[in-house]
Design a protein around this motif. Sequence first.
Motif, short mmCIF file in Angstrom:
data_model
loop_
_atom_site.label_atom_id
_atom_site.label_comp_id
_atom_site.label_asym_id
_atom_site.label_seq_id
_atom_site.Cartn_x
_atom_site.Cartn_y
_atom_site.Cartn_z
N UNK A 166 28.75 16.12 3.65
CA UNK A 166 28.61 15.80 2.23
C UNK A 166 27.15 15.62 1.82
N UNK A 167 26.39 14.97 2.65
CA UNK A 167 24.99 14.70 2.33
C UNK A 167 24.16 15.98 2.22
N UNK A 168 24.59 17.02 2.93
CA UNK A 168 23.80 18.25 3.00
C UNK A 168 24.44 19.41 2.24
N UNK A 169 25.59 19.18 1.63
CA UNK A 169 26.35 20.30 1.06
C UNK A 169 25.55 21.10 0.04
N UNK A 170 24.86 20.44 -0.87
CA UNK A 170 24.10 21.15 -1.89
C UNK A 170 23.08 22.08 -1.26
N UNK A 202 38.04 24.37 14.20
CA UNK A 202 38.17 22.92 14.36
C UNK A 202 37.16 22.25 13.46
N UNK A 203 37.41 21.01 13.05
CA UNK A 203 36.45 20.34 12.16
C UNK A 203 35.08 20.21 12.81
N UNK A 204 34.04 20.46 12.04
CA UNK A 204 32.68 20.33 12.55
C UNK A 204 32.21 18.89 12.37
N UNK A 205 31.35 18.45 13.27
CA UNK A 205 30.90 17.06 13.26
C UNK A 205 29.50 16.88 12.69
N UNK A 206 28.73 17.97 12.66
CA UNK A 206 27.35 17.87 12.19
C UNK A 206 26.86 19.26 11.80
N UNK A 207 25.59 19.33 11.39
CA UNK A 207 25.04 20.60 10.94
C UNK A 207 24.96 21.60 12.09
N UNK A 208 24.69 21.12 13.30
CA UNK A 208 24.64 22.03 14.45
C UNK A 208 26.01 22.66 14.69
N UNK A 209 27.06 21.87 14.58
CA UNK A 209 28.41 22.41 14.72
C UNK A 209 28.74 23.38 13.60
N UNK A 210 28.26 23.10 12.40
CA UNK A 210 28.47 24.00 11.27
C UNK A 210 27.80 25.35 11.54
N UNK A 211 26.59 25.30 12.09
CA UNK A 211 25.88 26.55 12.37
C UNK A 211 26.69 27.44 13.31
N UNK A 212 27.27 26.82 14.34
CA UNK A 212 28.08 27.60 15.28
C UNK A 212 29.34 28.15 14.60
N UNK A 213 29.96 27.31 13.77
CA UNK A 213 31.18 27.75 13.08
C UNK A 213 30.89 28.90 12.12
N UNK A 214 29.76 28.84 11.43
CA UNK A 214 29.43 29.90 10.49
C UNK A 214 29.11 31.20 11.22
N UNK A 215 28.45 31.10 12.37
CA UNK A 215 28.17 32.30 13.16
C UNK A 215 29.47 32.97 13.58
N UNK A 216 30.43 32.16 14.01
CA UNK A 216 31.73 32.71 14.42
C UNK A 216 32.43 33.37 13.24
N UNK A 217 32.32 32.74 12.09
CA UNK A 217 32.96 33.28 10.89
C UNK A 217 32.34 34.62 10.49
N UNK A 218 31.01 34.66 10.48
CA UNK A 218 30.34 35.90 10.12
C UNK A 218 30.56 37.00 11.16
N UNK A 219 30.59 36.61 12.44
CA UNK A 219 30.82 37.60 13.50
C UNK A 219 32.21 38.24 13.36
N UNK A 220 33.16 37.46 12.87
CA UNK A 220 34.53 37.98 12.72
C UNK A 220 34.59 39.12 11.71
N UNK A 221 33.65 39.17 10.77
CA UNK A 221 33.66 40.25 9.77
C UNK A 221 33.19 41.57 10.36
#
Length: 218
Positions: free
Chosen positions: A124-128, A197-216
């Motif tokens: 939430x703190x970093x969403x913007x 799975x739910x991400x816990x921090x920005x580092x986890x978000x970075x990994x999740x986004x890479x996986x999402x983009x790789x899937x395309x």
Amino acid sequence: MLLVPGLETPRPEQLSPEARSVGRDGDVHLVFPADSPAVRAATHAQDGDLPAVLEITDVAPVSVPNRIRGRAWLSGWITIVPGVVEPGRVMVRLELGELAVDDLWGAEGVDPDAFAAAAPDPLAEYETELLQHLHSGHGDQVRRLWRLLGEQRAAAGADDRAVPLALDRFGLRVRFTRGGEGSLVDRSFDARFEFPEPVRDVAGLRRAMHRLFDATED
């Protein structure tokens, strides 16, 4: 805005708190200038029986059609919190009785006890900042997410404009506009891309986004 029945003010912005926070018991603490109408009303209230509604509007931090992502109404009773926040400022406590939310996920009531027990989303703190970064720095990758839409894919296309609209620990929501930017066709829809799975921090978000983009690319 803090709405108090019967309270008249010449400027609506006088009812907007300068800061807000949630206490451990779920009560909402609002900071106002000492001479604000809300402070005057709460000061003269007896036995904390002055009803009020805090109305919150959530606006997307990126440019999209219909930027309002949701609204929330927190109803209860206001009182003055003793002590000085800082010179010229007063804290008002809103003791919650009812909560309601109308957002991208639908409209429903929220139990005050569940609200008090809820943990803040770690993003939430970093969403913007994160949404703006995705929009400006990874626009092509966000647009390619249309390939993952499944049944919704027929409603989108490779030339659609895609804007990241909301981000939390569970996933990313993107707004697709048919025909791309500048098109005469004005038809938008939202698609939700859940993380494994739910991400816990920005580092986890970075990994999740890479996986999402790789899937395309598959």
